[in-house]
Design an enzyme around this catalytic site. Structure first.
Site, PDB file in Angstrom:
ATOM      1  N   HIS B 178      35.133  38.991  33.394  1.00 32.05           N
ATOM      2  CA  HIS B 178      34.054  38.708  34.344  1.00 32.05           C
ATOM      3  C   HIS B 178      34.616  38.277  35.684  1.00 32.05           C
ATOM      4  CE1 HIS B 178      35.115  34.596  33.186  1.00 32.05           C
ATOM      5  NE2 HIS B 178      34.407  34.139  34.213  1.00 32.05           N
ATOM      6  N   HIS B 345      39.342  44.808  52.364  1.00 33.80           N
ATOM      7  CA  HIS B 345      40.577  44.728  51.570  1.00 33.80           C
ATOM      8  C   HIS B 345      40.386  43.772  50.400  1.00 33.80           C
ATOM      9  CE1 HIS B 345      40.822  41.459  54.588  1.00 33.80           C
ATOM     10  NE2 HIS B 345      41.464  40.784  53.656  1.00 33.80           N
TER      11      HIS B 345
END
Ligand SMILES: O=P(O)(O)O[C@H]1O[C@H](CO)[C@@H](O)[C@H](O)[C@H]1O
Ligand SMILES: O=P(O)(O)O[C@H]1O[C@H](CO)[C@@H](O)[C@H](O)[C@H]1O
Lengths: 397, 397
Positions: B178, B345
């Site tokens: 997760h 990014h």
């Protein structure tokens, strides 16, 4: 509308010293912890181990033999991060991707003077003590050694960083009580931030930032942990680590060597010479090892440090891990310039959050966005204030 | 005079994206390690545990029951760091100790819109997989979910921080794959630094900083780890963590939702549908769970992420811990302003240094002075480049 309570409601706080922000989410202490639990600390360190390179009489990696020192002992790091004679790099990206002109540090560390600027300082000849278990006069010799090494390396280097990593959790690879001293030919990033903030504050308000800050905290009291005639310890308003503290002299002092005799000599000792016996530690060892417990006059700084570190150990009844270090005005060839905006201080950054084995992780959000803490600085200060000043290992008669 | 070799001689490097420096002391890898060794990872995670609040069908702390989800699953964090309705603090030091005017963030986080800005995103219904062990189409659903949550929360918040803490060493308290998403009404510190640097670069050079940087690295090659038609992975020149990487699109993209179909669809899969069987994991579970391995068209981003994370796992033959996160242009009410200086990014910050159990400690000097690393970015890139792209758990026939 709900009334704001710092211990219930998230908020952000500004750190004027390092120009940073911290997100305070004290309500997060309510969540259950199912994550990593650190291995419990094993107290099986022998007082003297001839194979431990920090012990008196031991042989180090470079073949040198340590003297049978009886106080502190300073030597060149056998695996230094800063080499004295590194050649000029001449490597890098295009200058377009370099620092803005004027803000640049020297990219090259060459042409350093030939004294190795990376040192290790043993605090005590015994491996099985830590600062809070040392006597106040013994801690005083550490304070004096810090002042001398600042003077010695500061003669040639603009920055002398004294720091102690205590405990395996803080990457400390040798249990013998010690710190390190790394000097550099540049101002490291954090020094640079403190330099900028303190200089700007002084030029705007005509006094050092940390003098004003200390005064505000003395009035407010809620973040104070300890005070003495010459020193304060507080959990800063902007603390990031759960039980982070800031140690400040009351007087305007720029660097460790400037501390006056009055700041070094304070109230009388609460040191109990029988304590080590009750811990089951026999007083053995070479006859020259320290037996200083009977001295009467003890130093203020050493005493307040002993109290703080005792409270830390008492918090979770463990040898409390931390990184600590001193910040003072830059030194080196420009030491005589005007550094009046600097106030000497020490930062203590301890990682533990909930218990001796559950730490705060500075990860995901903290690494990618912003520091975040899970209890308020005021809650941390109150818990530290309430703790006894007698070490839990020494207290039981 | 000795010739400079980055792997032998200390030097400092500048990070133009975050305006910071790192001390590179590669010769320090020669020192022996006697410090803390992390507990080895136990691979005993059950695929499905009805008591794990992240599993399909499990009941969470607030009493809600998770659906039997079969892809990703997004829900509000039951212990959020950011509350939607915190009242106005109105606390603080005197304004003298506040941030310089003009640079201030709102000190109050009140008046946030009523959607909880702190979310958890499960990557997969199974607890015993990680991104590198998921199929490329499965990873693609994660990429799509990241893009949607950025869009959803970005409609109201100026900053949406997606981050994954992987592994107990990184403070991850639940092994189920997760990530988290914390949105905020302010730009967090690190976002602020990247905003300043990228804005200044663009206004000086007329193009985004990271576009120029990516181009330089493509020419130099020595720090590249992986390239695909649309993406690059490299160890940045200024990397702080031993095997830190930067994941960049080749095209100028400001935010995740802007990724084109071409950037999402790339080369064909190297995924082996029999792999899970060979790992001794039987393909059981509710019939609706994902069986996506047979898809042919797979996404470029998902595929390069799978390769990078496979290399990471292969490096020390362990499930490689890290924190990672995405940075893109600010969102919220000013999303339509000019953010062309931003390039999307992802940062990967993995802590391991020497082996599966010996990590880098960012302590003492790093906390008090400046980041410091013990091998060069070029050495790290070369080691990552040489590693196979098939996962060590899946490789043996
Ligand atoms: O929310 P989690 O996963 O329980 O907690 C983890 O990630 C948070 C965000 O990076 C950190 O503040 C916590 O210290 C860390 O343990
Ligand atoms: O020099 P030591 O104590 O072996 O190493 C420790 O302190 C250094 C300075 O803070 C860090 O760079 C190392 O990561 C840490 O393990």
């Amino acid at each position: 509308a709900t009334t704001f309570r710092a211990s219930e409601h998230q908020h952000i706080r500004y750190n004027p010293l390092q120009d940073e922000w911290v997100l305070v989410s004290a309500h997060r202490m309510k969540r259950p912890w199912q994550g990593q639990v650190e291995p419990p600390l094993l107290m099986t360190v022998p007082r003297h181990d001839p194979h431990n390179p920090l012990c008196p009489g031991a042989t180090r990696a470079n073949g040198e033999v340590n003297p049978y020192y009886d106080g502190t002992f300073l030597f060149d790091n056998d695996f230094p991060a800063l080499q004295p004679d590194a050649p000029n790099p001449g490597l890098g990206l295009s200058t377009r991707l370099g620092p803005a002109p004027g803000t640049a540090k020297p990219i090259s560390l060459s042409f350093l003077p030939p004294t190795p600027p990376s040192k290790v300082m043993c605090f005590h000849p015994w491996s099985d003590v830590t600062l809070p278990l040392m006597s106040v006069p013994e801690i005083r010799t550490v304070v004096d050694a810090w002042a001398s090494v600042t003077e010695e390396l500061g003669a040639r280097y603009p920055w002398v960083q004294i720091f102690e990593n205590k405990g395996a959790m803080m990457g400390c690879s040798n249990p013998h009580p010690h710190c390190q001293v790394w000097a550099s030919s540049f101002l490291p990033d954090i020094a640079q931030r403190e330099e900028r903030s303190q200089r700007a504050y002084q030029s705007q308000h005509g006094e050092p930032l940390l003098m004003e800050y200390g005064r505000q905290e003395l009035l407010r009291k809620e973040r104070l942990v300890l005070t003495s005639e010459h020193w304060l310890v507080l959990v800063p308003f902007w603390a990031v680590w759960p039980f982070q503290t800031l140690l400040l002299p009351r007087r305007h002092v720029r660097r460790l060597p400037e501390l006056t005799p009055a700041e070094r000599d304070g109230e009388s000792s609460s040191w109990d010479p029988g304590a080590r016996h009750r811990m089951g530690i026999a007083l053995v060892g070479p006859a020259s090892w320290p037996q200083a417990e009977s001295q009467a006059l003890i130093p203020d700084l050493a005493s307040i440090m002993k109290k703080l570190l005792t409270k830390y150990d008492n918090l979770f009844e463990t040898s409390f891990p931390y990184s600590m270090g001193w910040h003072g005005a830059p030194t080196g060839s420009e030491a005589e310039a005007n550094w009046d905006h600097w106030q000497l201080h020490a930062h203590y950054y301890p990682p533990l959050l909930r218990s001796a084995t559950v730490r705060k992780f500075m990860v995901g959000y903290e690494m990618l966005a912003q520091a975040q803490r899970d209890l308020t600085p005021e809650q941390a200060a109150e818990r530290l204030r309430m703790l006894p000043e007698v070490h839990y290992c020494l207290g039981q008669q």
